[in-house]
Motif scaffolding. Structure first.
Motif, PDB file in Angstrom:
ATOM      1  N   LEU A  57     -14.621  -6.519   9.716  1.00 23.72           N
ATOM      2  CA  LEU A  57     -13.490  -5.645   9.728  1.00 23.72           C
ATOM      3  C   LEU A  57     -14.005  -4.325   9.077  1.00 23.72           C
ATOM      4  N   ILE A  58     -14.786  -4.347   8.075  1.00 25.91           N
ATOM      5  CA  ILE A  58     -15.438  -3.349   7.254  1.00 25.91           C
ATOM      6  C   ILE A  58     -16.179  -2.625   8.176  1.00 25.91           C
ATOM      7  N   GLU A  59     -17.018  -3.411   9.013  1.00 26.70           N
ATOM      8  CA  GLU A  59     -18.217  -2.793   9.987  1.00 26.70           C
ATOM      9  C   GLU A  59     -17.339  -2.098  11.072  1.00 26.70           C
ATOM     10  N   LEU A  60     -16.142  -2.706  11.697  1.00 26.14           N
ATOM     11  CA  LEU A  60     -15.420  -2.044  12.654  1.00 26.14           C
ATOM     12  C   LEU A  60     -14.671  -0.761  12.412  1.00 26.14           C
ATOM     13  N   GLN A  61     -14.745  -0.333  11.084  1.00 25.86           N
ATOM     14  CA  GLN A  61     -14.166   1.032  10.816  1.00 25.86           C
ATOM     15  C   GLN A  61     -15.088   2.001  11.211  1.00 25.86           C
ATOM     16  N   LYS A  62     -16.301   1.657  11.246  1.00 30.24           N
ATOM     17  CA  LYS A  62     -17.027   2.723  11.834  1.00 30.24           C
ATOM     18  C   LYS A  62     -17.046   3.160  13.517  1.00 30.24           C
ATOM     19  N   GLU A  63     -16.475   2.090  13.956  1.00 32.10           N
ATOM     20  CA  GLU A  63     -16.130   2.410  15.689  1.00 32.10           C
ATOM     21  C   GLU A  63     -14.842   3.098  15.674  1.00 32.10           C
ATOM     22  N   SER A  64     -15.199   4.535  16.088  1.00 32.97           N
ATOM     23  CA  SER A  64     -13.930   5.458  16.647  1.00 32.97           C
ATOM     24  C   SER A  64     -13.037   4.741  17.677  1.00 32.97           C
ATOM     25  N   ASP A  65     -13.624   4.135  18.585  1.00 35.58           N
ATOM     26  CA  ASP A  65     -12.857   3.474  19.567  1.00 35.58           C
ATOM     27  C   ASP A  65     -11.516   2.390  19.015  1.00 35.58           C
ATOM     28  N   ARG A  66     -11.967   1.993  17.899  1.00 34.75           N
ATOM     29  CA  ARG A  66     -10.975   0.866  17.148  1.00 34.75           C
ATOM     30  C   ARG A  66      -9.885   1.734  16.667  1.00 34.75           C
ATOM     31  N   LYS A  67      -9.752   2.957  16.611  1.00 31.54           N
ATOM     32  CA  LYS A  67      -8.537   3.547  15.858  1.00 31.54           C
ATOM     33  C   LYS A  67      -7.765   3.981  17.091  1.00 31.54           C
ATOM     34  N   ASP A  68      -8.101   3.648  18.516  1.00 27.70           N
ATOM     35  CA  ASP A  68      -7.126   3.967  19.521  1.00 27.70           C
ATOM     36  C   ASP A  68      -6.844   2.478  20.253  1.00 27.70           C
ATOM     37  N   TYR A  69      -5.447   1.981  20.184  1.00 26.55           N
ATOM     38  CA  TYR A  69      -5.156   0.873  20.568  1.00 26.55           C
ATOM     39  C   TYR A  69      -5.404   0.646  22.271  1.00 26.55           C
ATOM     40  N   LYS A  70      -5.313   1.758  22.899  1.00 27.51           N
ATOM     41  CA  LYS A  70      -5.596   1.629  24.377  1.00 27.51           C
ATOM     42  C   LYS A  70      -6.978   1.242  24.993  1.00 27.51           C
ATOM     43  N   LYS A  71      -7.924   1.852  23.913  1.00 25.42           N
ATOM     44  CA  LYS A  71      -9.184   1.588  24.163  1.00 25.42           C
ATOM     45  C   LYS A  71      -9.753   0.145  23.760  1.00 25.42           C
ATOM     46  N   VAL A  72      -9.077  -0.274  22.664  1.00 18.96           N
ATOM     47  CA  VAL A  72      -9.463  -1.692  22.195  1.00 18.96           C
ATOM     48  C   VAL A  72      -8.831  -2.736  23.400  1.00 18.96           C
ATOM     49  N   LEU A  73      -7.427  -2.353  23.866  1.00 16.53           N
ATOM     50  CA  LEU A  73      -7.029  -3.263  24.963  1.00 16.53           C
ATOM     51  C   LEU A  73      -7.890  -3.226  26.075  1.00 16.53           C
ATOM     52  N   ALA A  74      -8.181  -1.936  26.413  1.00 14.41           N
ATOM     53  CA  ALA A  74      -9.188  -1.824  27.712  1.00 14.41           C
ATOM     54  C   ALA A  74     -10.535  -2.732  27.517  1.00 14.41           C
ATOM     55  N   ASN A  75     -11.100  -2.566  26.503  1.00 18.01           N
ATOM     56  CA  ASN A  75     -12.439  -3.326  26.141  1.00 18.01           C
ATOM     57  C   ASN A  75     -12.201  -4.649  26.062  1.00 18.01           C
ATOM     58  N   PHE A  76     -11.217  -5.010  25.421  1.00 21.36           N
ATOM     59  CA  PHE A  76     -10.831  -6.566  25.347  1.00 21.36           C
ATOM     60  C   PHE A  76     -10.763  -6.957  26.742  1.00 21.36           C
ATOM     61  N   PHE A  77     -10.095  -6.222  27.581  1.00 21.53           N
ATOM     62  CA  PHE A  77      -9.977  -6.983  29.116  1.00 21.53           C
ATOM     63  C   PHE A  77     -11.147  -6.843  29.916  1.00 21.53           C
ATOM     64  N   THR A  78     -12.073  -5.912  29.542  1.00 16.86           N
ATOM     65  CA  THR A  78     -13.206  -5.762  30.382  1.00 16.86           C
ATOM     66  C   THR A  78     -14.267  -6.657  29.818  1.00 16.86           C
ATOM     67  N   GLN A  79     -14.496  -6.658  28.693  1.00 19.04           N
ATOM     68  CA  GLN A  79     -15.368  -7.496  27.843  1.00 19.04           C
ATOM     69  C   GLN A  79     -15.171  -8.938  27.635  1.00 19.04           C
ATOM     70  N   TYR A  80     -14.033  -9.038  27.189  1.00 23.64           N
ATOM     71  CA  TYR A  80     -13.810 -10.504  26.839  1.00 23.64           C
ATOM     72  C   TYR A  80     -13.262 -11.347  27.833  1.00 23.64           C
ATOM     73  N   LEU A  81     -12.309 -10.785  28.673  1.00 26.62           N
ATOM     74  CA  LEU A  81     -11.526 -11.452  29.957  1.00 26.62           C
ATOM     75  C   LEU A  81     -12.343 -11.376  31.094  1.00 26.62           C
ATOM     76  N   GLN A  82     -12.992 -10.225  31.272  1.00 26.89           N
ATOM     77  CA  GLN A  82     -13.776  -9.806  32.425  1.00 26.89           C
ATOM     78  C   GLN A  82     -12.806  -9.529  33.307  1.00 26.89           C
ATOM     79  N   LYS A  83     -11.658  -8.817  33.253  1.00 26.87           N
ATOM     80  CA  LYS A  83     -10.816  -8.446  34.120  1.00 26.87           C
ATOM     81  C   LYS A  83     -10.729  -6.690  34.071  1.00 26.87           C
ATOM     82  N   GLU A  84      -9.901  -6.411  35.024  1.00 29.87           N
ATOM     83  CA  GLU A  84      -9.855  -4.978  35.191  1.00 29.87           C
ATOM     84  C   GLU A  84      -8.137  -4.612  35.083  1.00 29.87           C
TER      85      GLU A  84
END
Length: 136
Positions: A57-84
């Motif tokens: 969690l401390i490391e993730l603070q450096k990722e600017s995309d983590r501050k935007d819930y829409k980007k987190v949502l999109a990345n989770f679906f494409t990377q983790y669930l492999q869905k669009e």
């Protein structure tokens, strides 16, 4: 020039038929979002989302995309669930949580709960998710 009454009645009926046909087409091709929200509320079987220890969690603070819930949502679906994602909508939110209805292009409906971490630079993580294939 005065038109006969039968012509006026015929024109009136043609106009009504066209309007009825247009209205039925609009309703039948419309997406019933109320039905989607009802289905969303039926999802009670969840999988864990992203699980991180304090160091991560401390490391993730450096990722600017983590501050935007829409980007987190999109990345989770494409990377983790492999869905669009086709569409998404926040159904409920509180100060640090969002419950989001997500529809994927392969016709799955998901409920995704995401969490904001104010103690870690307001980053967002996916807390849990559940879904099912929509009926055709």
């Amino acid at each position: 020039m005065k038109l006969p009454t039968s012509c006026l009645v015929l024109l009136f009926l043609l106009g009504c038929e066209t309007v009825d046909r247009v209205n039925s087409i609009e309703v039948s091709s419309a997406i019933d979002r109320d039905k989607l929200v009802d289905q969303f509320s039926l999802i009670h079987d969840f999988n864990s989302g992203e699980e991180f220890d304090i160091e991560k969690l401390i490391e993730l603070q450096k990722e600017s995309d983590r501050k935007d819930y829409k980007k987190v949502l999109a990345n989770f679906f494409t990377q983790y669930l492999q869905k669009e994602i086709e569409s998404f909508q926040t159904i409920n939110k509180s100060e640090h949580d969002r419950h989001i209805l997500v529809i994927t292009k392969d016709r799955w409906l998901y409920r995704v709960d995401i969490k904001q971490w104010p103690e870690y630079g307001n980053i967002w993580t996916v807390d849990m998710y559940g879904g099912f294939l929509q009926a055709q």
